[in-house]
Motif scaffolding. Structure first.
Motif, PDB file in Angstrom:
ATOM      1  N   PHE A   1      48.401  35.586  38.325  1.00  0.00           N
ATOM      2  CA  PHE A   1      49.187  36.521  38.760  1.00  0.00           C
ATOM      3  C   PHE A   1      50.712  35.405  38.727  1.00  0.00           C
ATOM      4  CE2 PHE A   1      46.157  39.197  40.074  1.00  0.00           C
ATOM      5  CZ  PHE A   1      46.541  40.314  39.621  1.00  0.00           C
ATOM      6  N   ALA A   2      51.749  36.099  38.034  1.00  0.00           N
ATOM      7  CA  ALA A   2      53.118  35.284  38.171  1.00  0.00           C
ATOM      8  C   ALA A   2      53.974  36.344  37.797  1.00  0.00           C
ATOM      9  CB  ALA A   2      52.995  34.058  37.007  1.00  0.00           C
ATOM     10  N   ASN A   3      55.086  35.893  38.419  1.00  0.00           N
ATOM     11  CA  ASN A   3      56.517  36.927  37.977  1.00  0.00           C
ATOM     12  C   ASN A   3      55.927  38.386  38.168  1.00  0.00           C
ATOM     13  OD1 ASN A   3      58.261  34.547  37.331  1.00  0.00           O
ATOM     14  ND2 ASN A   3      56.852  34.254  35.837  1.00  0.00           N
ATOM     15  N   GLY A   4      54.951  38.790  39.045  1.00  0.00           N
ATOM     16  CA  GLY A   4      54.765  40.149  39.005  1.00  0.00           C
ATOM     17  C   GLY A   4      54.063  40.744  38.221  1.00  0.00           C
ATOM     18  N   CYS A   5      53.277  39.946  37.330  1.00  0.00           N
ATOM     19  CA  CYS A   5      52.117  40.518  36.388  1.00  0.00           C
ATOM     20  C   CYS A   5      51.113  39.552  36.227  1.00  0.00           C
ATOM     21  CB  CYS A   5      52.897  40.269  35.037  1.00  0.00           C
ATOM     22  SG  CYS A   5      52.007  41.474  33.488  1.00  0.00           S
ATOM     23  N   GLY A   6      49.790  40.261  36.117  1.00  0.00           N
ATOM     24  CA  GLY A   6      48.884  39.668  36.120  1.00  0.00           C
ATOM     25  C   GLY A   6      48.347  39.369  34.552  1.00  0.00           C
ATOM     26  N   PHE A   7      47.582  37.921  34.401  1.00  0.00           N
ATOM     27  CA  PHE A   7      47.078  37.718  33.158  1.00  0.00           C
ATOM     28  C   PHE A   7      45.679  37.463  33.351  1.00  0.00           C
ATOM     29  CE2 PHE A   7      45.510  33.925  30.366  1.00  0.00           C
ATOM     30  CZ  PHE A   7      45.465  34.841  29.292  1.00  0.00           C
ATOM     31  N   LEU A   8      44.923  38.084  32.587  1.00  0.00           N
ATOM     32  CA  LEU A   8      43.490  37.840  32.459  1.00  0.00           C
ATOM     33  C   LEU A   8      42.842  37.500  31.325  1.00  0.00           C
ATOM     34  CD1 LEU A   8      40.622  38.332  33.903  1.00  0.00           C
ATOM     35  CD2 LEU A   8      40.478  40.531  33.416  1.00  0.00           C
ATOM     36  N   GLN A   9      42.314  36.202  31.277  1.00  0.00           N
ATOM     37  CA  GLN A   9      41.416  35.745  30.389  1.00  0.00           C
ATOM     38  C   GLN A   9      39.925  35.890  30.596  1.00  0.00           C
ATOM     39  OE1 GLN A   9      42.424  32.068  28.059  1.00  0.00           O
ATOM     40  NE2 GLN A   9      40.291  31.399  28.274  1.00  0.00           N
ATOM     41  N   LEU A  10      39.146  36.543  29.768  1.00  0.00           N
ATOM     42  CA  LEU A  10      37.812  36.977  30.202  1.00  0.00           C
ATOM     43  C   LEU A  10      36.951  36.737  28.873  1.00  0.00           C
ATOM     44  CD1 LEU A  10      35.982  38.314  32.233  1.00  0.00           C
ATOM     45  CD2 LEU A  10      36.368  40.562  30.924  1.00  0.00           C
ATOM     46  N   LEU A  11      36.031  35.544  29.067  1.00  0.00           N
ATOM     47  CA  LEU A  11      35.245  35.197  28.174  1.00  0.00           C
ATOM     48  C   LEU A  11      33.934  35.826  28.474  1.00  0.00           C
ATOM     49  CD1 LEU A  11      33.998  32.867  25.942  1.00  0.00           C
ATOM     50  CD2 LEU A  11      33.529  31.539  28.003  1.00  0.00           C
ATOM     51  N   THR A  12      33.494  36.827  27.327  1.00  0.00           N
ATOM     52  CA  THR A  12      32.370  37.523  27.293  1.00  0.00           C
ATOM     53  C   THR A  12      31.142  37.127  26.423  1.00  0.00           C
ATOM     54  OG1 THR A  12      32.919  39.243  25.706  1.00  0.00           O
ATOM     55  CG2 THR A  12      33.907  39.258  28.025  1.00  0.00           C
ATOM     56  N   LYS A  13      30.166  37.761  26.258  1.00  0.00           N
ATOM     57  CA  LYS A  13      29.278  37.578  25.329  1.00  0.00           C
ATOM     58  C   LYS A  13      29.530  37.842  23.996  1.00  0.00           C
ATOM     59  CE  LYS A  13      25.207  37.822  28.499  1.00  0.00           C
ATOM     60  NZ  LYS A  13      23.954  38.514  28.855  1.00  0.00           N
ATOM     61  N   GLU A  14      30.744  38.644  23.866  1.00  0.00           N
ATOM     62  CA  GLU A  14      31.111  39.253  22.450  1.00  0.00           C
ATOM     63  C   GLU A  14      32.550  38.322  22.255  1.00  0.00           C
ATOM     64  OE1 GLU A  14      30.280  41.417  24.956  1.00  0.00           O
ATOM     65  OE2 GLU A  14      28.269  41.809  23.945  1.00  0.00           O
ATOM     66  N   GLY A  15      32.809  37.470  22.971  1.00  0.00           N
ATOM     67  CA  GLY A  15      34.054  36.534  22.607  1.00  0.00           C
ATOM     68  C   GLY A  15      35.049  36.724  23.835  1.00  0.00           C
ATOM     69  N   THR A  16      36.451  36.123  23.439  1.00  0.00           N
ATOM     70  CA  THR A  16      37.152  36.124  24.675  1.00  0.00           C
ATOM     71  C   THR A  16      38.184  37.219  24.540  1.00  0.00           C
ATOM     72  OG1 THR A  16      37.237  33.576  24.554  1.00  0.00           O
ATOM     73  CG2 THR A  16      39.126  34.667  25.511  1.00  0.00           C
ATOM     74  N   GLN A  17      38.343  37.958  25.647  1.00  0.00           N
ATOM     75  CA  GLN A  17      39.217  38.885  25.837  1.00  0.00           C
ATOM     76  C   GLN A  17      40.601  38.772  26.600  1.00  0.00           C
ATOM     77  OE1 GLN A  17      37.068  42.596  26.347  1.00  0.00           O
ATOM     78  NE2 GLN A  17      35.259  42.047  25.089  1.00  0.00           N
ATOM     79  N   TYR A  18      41.828  39.268  26.209  1.00  0.00           N
ATOM     80  CA  TYR A  18      42.987  39.370  27.127  1.00  0.00           C
ATOM     81  C   TYR A  18      43.456  40.513  27.577  1.00  0.00           C
ATOM     82  CZ  TYR A  18      42.598  34.801  24.377  1.00  0.00           C
ATOM     83  OH  TYR A  18      41.962  33.612  23.818  1.00  0.00           O
ATOM     84  N   TYR A  19      44.056  40.556  28.674  1.00  0.00           N
ATOM     85  CA  TYR A  19      44.444  41.749  29.409  1.00  0.00           C
ATOM     86  C   TYR A  19      45.745  41.566  30.233  1.00  0.00           C
ATOM     87  CZ  TYR A  19      39.730  43.321  28.458  1.00  0.00           C
ATOM     88  OH  TYR A  19      38.464  43.686  28.082  1.00  0.00           O
ATOM     89  N   ARG A  20      46.445  42.431  30.065  1.00  0.00           N
ATOM     90  CA  ARG A  20      47.566  42.319  31.110  1.00  0.00           C
ATOM     91  C   ARG A  20      47.469  43.354  32.266  1.00  0.00           C
ATOM     92  NH1 ARG A  20      53.060  42.620  28.026  1.00  0.00           N
ATOM     93  NH2 ARG A  20      52.116  44.235  27.122  1.00  0.00           N
ATOM     94  N   LEU A  21      47.896  43.056  33.425  1.00  0.00           N
ATOM     95  CA  LEU A  21      47.503  43.821  34.717  1.00  0.00           C
ATOM     96  C   LEU A  21      48.764  44.019  35.410  1.00  0.00           C
ATOM     97  CD1 LEU A  21      44.531  41.824  36.489  1.00  0.00           C
ATOM     98  CD2 LEU A  21      44.602  43.656  34.604  1.00  0.00           C
ATOM     99  N   THR A  22      49.084  45.395  35.327  1.00  0.00           N
ATOM    100  CA  THR A  22      50.530  45.595  36.147  1.00  0.00           C
ATOM    101  C   THR A  22      50.154  46.649  37.445  1.00  0.00           C
ATOM    102  OG1 THR A  22      50.657  47.384  34.668  1.00  0.00           O
ATOM    103  CG2 THR A  22      51.869  45.403  34.130  1.00  0.00           C
ATOM    104  N   GLU A  23      50.868  46.398  38.412  1.00  0.00           N
ATOM    105  CA  GLU A  23      50.783  47.069  39.670  1.00  0.00           C
ATOM    106  C   GLU A  23      51.418  48.488  39.353  1.00  0.00           C
ATOM    107  OE1 GLU A  23      50.939  46.163  44.418  1.00  0.00           O
ATOM    108  OE2 GLU A  23      52.178  45.476  43.026  1.00  0.00           O
ATOM    109  N   LYS A  24      50.390  49.602  39.748  1.00  0.00           N
ATOM    110  CA  LYS A  24      50.836  51.006  39.673  1.00  0.00           C
ATOM    111  C   LYS A  24      51.710  51.396  40.871  1.00  0.00           C
ATOM    112  CE  LYS A  24      46.620  52.763  37.674  1.00  0.00           C
ATOM    113  NZ  LYS A  24      45.193  53.741  37.851  1.00  0.00           N
ATOM    114  N   ALA A  25      52.522  52.078  40.285  1.00  0.00           N
ATOM    115  CA  ALA A  25      53.673  52.646  41.232  1.00  0.00           C
ATOM    116  C   ALA A  25      52.984  53.224  42.433  1.00  0.00           C
ATOM    117  CB  ALA A  25      54.895  53.222  40.474  1.00  0.00           C
TER     118      ALA A  25
END
Length: 396
Positions: A372-396
């Motif tokens: 988490f940085a500057n109010g936003c989460g970055f997730l890098q997820l290494l799965t059996k199908e390959g690497t996936q990227y996600y943005r996490l934002t807090e719900k209001a």
């Protein structure tokens, strides 16, 4: 003081790593002596039954034991998947975290001379917009140097500029630098002395950034003795001010400067005018924000085949998580404590404000790097199908 410094230089210091993606690696070692391993009876008496367990894929005997409630993370965060190209500007890229404008901070690595392979060290930091696919350079290392991000906030990127000899030996020169995202300028804050570069602190300790104030430690020879000292750099003027002597590993909670000082045969975390927090034996990492958390290596307990790692709250001195799986790169921003894992398991983190864990049941299992940085989460997820990227934002 000489004995303290020599003891510190003989072991690896507290590990406060800079930003890095999930690429494997080894956990940091402890700067403090580890206590004798507990007996099974002592361990059973000291550790309560877990409230919840996170399983590890493929091995029912290995898991993360959680000592707080665990709730669905999707109740707190909106999850958005996005794509990241393997190369930008013809160079392989490695994502780090989100910047305040919603773009992703990335490392670019240099091409080697024959054009068929890539060097490992980042030479450029840039920003990439997942929505538009646009990329732009932010700061590049001079020839013969590489970059290593140390910390950042909404305005500054603090990094080391490392000059490495052609023969691949240890760095000759390392400079602490800052890039001003608002002004678009890069400047050198400090050039580390030889004593610091030859110590384990040179690759373990990271600076602390609080607004325009940057706190960092160094090792200097004073009156013929090696001595740790913490400095404050004003990033508006680049003026340096000594803050703490005989202290190292600066941390900031947003209001106070903390640092490690010797306390008997171990170390304590202190801020001016505050009570010292003793470090447990085997402390490997510290995360600080609105609370303080320790990652502790409990060593190999009798009857166990693997080392046991523990996540603890510092003020209450209570376990939050115990596992035989390696986790590292502890990071706390706002209420969210995150880390990197290296086995296939559900994605989870700790919410210090709600005093509970959050688990993402909508995501596949994998090895996680969550920052988490500057109010936003970055997730890098290494799965059996390959690497996936996600943005996490807090719900209001």
């Amino acid at each position: 003081m000489r004995n303290v410094v020599l003891m510190l230089l003989a072991v690896v210091c507290i590990g406060l790593s800079g930003c890095s993606a999930v690429t494997g690696g080894q956990p940091a070692q402890s700067a403090a002596p580890s206590p004798a391993p507990a007996t099974p009876e002592q361990t059973a008496a000291q550790t309560p039954e877990p409230c919840y367990t996170i399983p590890v894929a493929g091995d029912p005997d290995l898991r993360y034991d959680l000592y707080r409630d665990c709730r669905p993370a999707e109740e707190v965060f909106a999850v958005e998947k996005f794509d990241l190209p393997p190369t930008l500007n013809g160079q392989p890229c490695m994502p780090v975290c989100f910047l305040s404008d919603g773009t992703l901070l990335v490392y670019l690595k240099a091409e080697t001379g024959d054009g068929t392979s890539w060097s490992r060290a980042p030479v450029t930091m840039g920003s990439y917009a997942p929505d538009s696919g646009q990329y732009r350079d932010l700061v590049s290392a001079p020839a013969g140097c590489s970059l290593l991000l140390q910390t950042c906030n909404e305005r500054y990127l603090v990094y080391r500029e490392i000059e490495t000899p052609d023969d691949g030996q240890a760095a000759d020169t390392t400079r602490l630098c800052v890039y001003d995202l608002l002004a678009g300028t890069a400047q050198t804050v400090y050039t580390y002395p030889k004593e610091f570069l030859e110590s384990s602190a040179s690759f373990q300790n990271s600076p602390a950034l609080a607004g325009d104030q940057l706190y960092f430690d160094t090792l200097e020879t004073i009156d013929g003795l090696p001595t740790f000292r913490v400095y404050c750099a004003d990033l508006q003027t680049l003026a340096l001010t000594p803050c703490r002597e005989d202290a190292h590993t600066p941390l900031s909670d947003g209001e106070n400067l903390w640092a490690l000082i010797p306390q008997g045969d171990s170390y304590a975390l202190t801020a001016d005018g505050s009570q010292a927090i003793p470090l447990p034996g085997g402390t490997a990492e510290i995360a600080m924000g609105d609370a303080v958390f320790f990652k502790v290596n409990r060593d190999v307990l009798p009857g166990d085949q693997l080392a046991t790692w523990e996540l603890r709250t510092a003020q209450q001195d209570q376990p939050l998580m115990i596992t035989q799986q390696v986790f590292d790169d502890l990071h706390l921003q706002g209420a969210y404590l995150s880390w990197a894992t290296y086995v296939y398991s559900p994605v989870f983190l700790f919410d210090s404000r709600a005093d509970c864990f959050l688990r993402f049941d909508s995501l596949p299992q994998g090895c996680q790097y969550l920052r988490f940085a500057n109010g936003c989460g970055f997730l890098q997820l290494l799965t059996k199908e390959g690497t996936q990227y996600y943005r996490l934002t807090e719900k209001a």
